[in-house]
Design an enzyme around this catalytic site. Structure first.
Site, PDB file in Angstrom:
ATOM      1  N   GLY A  49      -5.404  -1.096  11.757  1.00 35.55           N
ATOM      2  CA  GLY A  49      -4.907  -0.975  10.394  1.00 35.55           C
ATOM      3  C   GLY A  49      -3.872  -2.050  10.154  1.00 35.55           C
ATOM      4  N   GLN A  54       3.652  -5.619   6.412  1.00 38.03           N
ATOM      5  CA  GLN A  54       3.500  -6.404   7.645  1.00 38.03           C
ATOM      6  C   GLN A  54       3.176  -7.874   7.352  1.00 38.03           C
ATOM      7  OE1 GLN A  54       0.769  -3.319   9.664  1.00 38.03           O
ATOM      8  NE2 GLN A  54       1.782  -4.348  11.361  1.00 38.03           N
ATOM      9  N   CYS A 103       1.150  -2.060  18.006  1.00 42.65           N
ATOM     10  CA  CYS A 103       1.311  -2.488  16.615  1.00 42.65           C
ATOM     11  C   CYS A 103       1.358  -4.009  16.581  1.00 42.65           C
ATOM     12  CB  CYS A 103       2.606  -1.908  16.040  1.00 42.65           C
ATOM     13  SG  CYS A 103       2.929  -2.410  14.335  1.00 42.65           S
ATOM     14  N   LEU A 104       0.642  -4.606  15.633  1.00 41.02           N
ATOM     15  CA  LEU A 104       0.632  -6.065  15.526  1.00 41.02           C
ATOM     16  C   LEU A 104       2.022  -6.619  15.214  1.00 41.02           C
ATOM     17  CD1 LEU A 104      -2.738  -6.492  13.602  1.00 41.02           C
ATOM     18  CD2 LEU A 104      -2.311  -7.059  16.004  1.00 41.02           C
ATOM     19  N   HIS A 145       0.375   6.107  11.369  1.00 38.54           N
ATOM     20  CA  HIS A 145       1.018   4.846  11.738  1.00 38.54           C
ATOM     21  C   HIS A 145       1.137   3.934  10.512  1.00 38.54           C
ATOM     22  CE1 HIS A 145       1.589   1.430  14.760  1.00 38.54           C
ATOM     23  NE2 HIS A 145       1.321   0.781  13.645  1.00 38.54           N
ATOM     24  N   GLU A 146       0.061   3.845   9.710  1.00 41.34           N
ATOM     25  CA  GLU A 146       0.081   2.940   8.542  1.00 41.34           C
ATOM     26  C   GLU A 146       1.013   3.459   7.447  1.00 41.34           C
ATOM     27  OE1 GLU A 146      -1.019   0.043   8.987  1.00 41.34           O
ATOM     28  OE2 GLU A 146      -1.964   0.633  10.856  1.00 41.34           O
ATOM     29  N   HIS A 149       4.483   2.675   8.284  1.00 44.73           N
ATOM     30  CA  HIS A 149       4.845   1.300   7.923  1.00 44.73           C
ATOM     31  C   HIS A 149       5.350   1.240   6.485  1.00 44.73           C
ATOM     32  CE1 HIS A 149       3.941  -1.368  11.220  1.00 44.73           C
ATOM     33  NE2 HIS A 149       2.718  -0.912  11.372  1.00 44.73           N
TER      34      HIS A 149
HETATM   35 NI    NI Z   1       1.495  -1.219  13.047  1.00 40.91          NI
END
Ligand code: NI
Length: 192
Positions: A49, A54, A103-104, A145-146, A149
């Site tokens: 995701g 981000q 996580c990226l 998780h998204e 964010h």
């Molecule tokens: Ni993430």
């Protein structure tokens, strides 16, 4: 479409709740291009995701998609591309499990995060149509998780057992087998 740069932990845009987006702004070409870029960027980095903040845009838009055989998360069941605009989540039931996440925006770190195993998501799709969807198992964790964010929260802030933090290399070496058994159980439960 283009792959955008993903910002990392420490950037205030990741620690600040993103703002809601109204239908006119959602329909604007710039926003539709942002959504296309989120999809392309997520795919380029093999994420499950990606949230708009981000890539430095503080609006409540995220994309979720797990393609079969995702190399970062091979144990995650495939999940079709879903665009979440102004999403909200409601836990369904009391089932919680520790899910090992990465996580990226948090390079080379993983850790166990307690997540609800079933949630009801309410959101607009990219055309502004209201959607309601129940999501279970590891996919429910991805949704949480998204949305985290978009609320300015990174997974590391939710790690309950800080001893579970590891690099990706050490995860492979010491934690992967145990977590794969847990993931298997979660996947079975999600399908039941
Ligand atoms: Ni993430």
């Amino acid at each position: 479409m283009s792959v955008r740069e993903i910002t990392t932990i420490g950037d205030p845009v990741l620690a600040t709740p993103a703002r809601e987006i109204d239908p006119d702004e959602l329909a604007a070409p710039e926003t539709q291009r942002l959504i296309d870029d989120l999809v392309e960027t997520k795919r380029a980095f093999d994420g499950a995701g990606l949230a708009a903040n981000q890539v430095g845009v503080p609006v409540r838009i995220a994309v979720v998609e797990v393609e079969p055989g995702n190399p970062r998360y091979p144990y995650k069941p495939p999940f079709p591309l879903t665009v979440l605009v102004n999403p909200t989540l409601e836990p369904l039931g009391d089932n919680v499990a520790e899910i090992n996440e990465g996580c990226l925006s948090v390079p080379d770190l993983r850790g166990d995060v307690p997540r609800h195993l079933a949630v009801r998501a309410r959101y607009l799709d990219r055309d502004g149509v209201e959607r309601e969807q129940d999501v279970r198992g590891l996919s429910a964790g991805t949704f949480q998780h998204e949305v985290d964010h978009l609320d300015g929260i990174l997974f590391v802030e939710r790690v309950a057992d800080r001893k579970s933090l590891s690099t990706w290399e050490q995860f492979e070496r010491h934690r992967r087998d145990e977590f794969l058994r847990r993931a298997e159980q979660i996947n079975r439960w999600a399908q039941s």
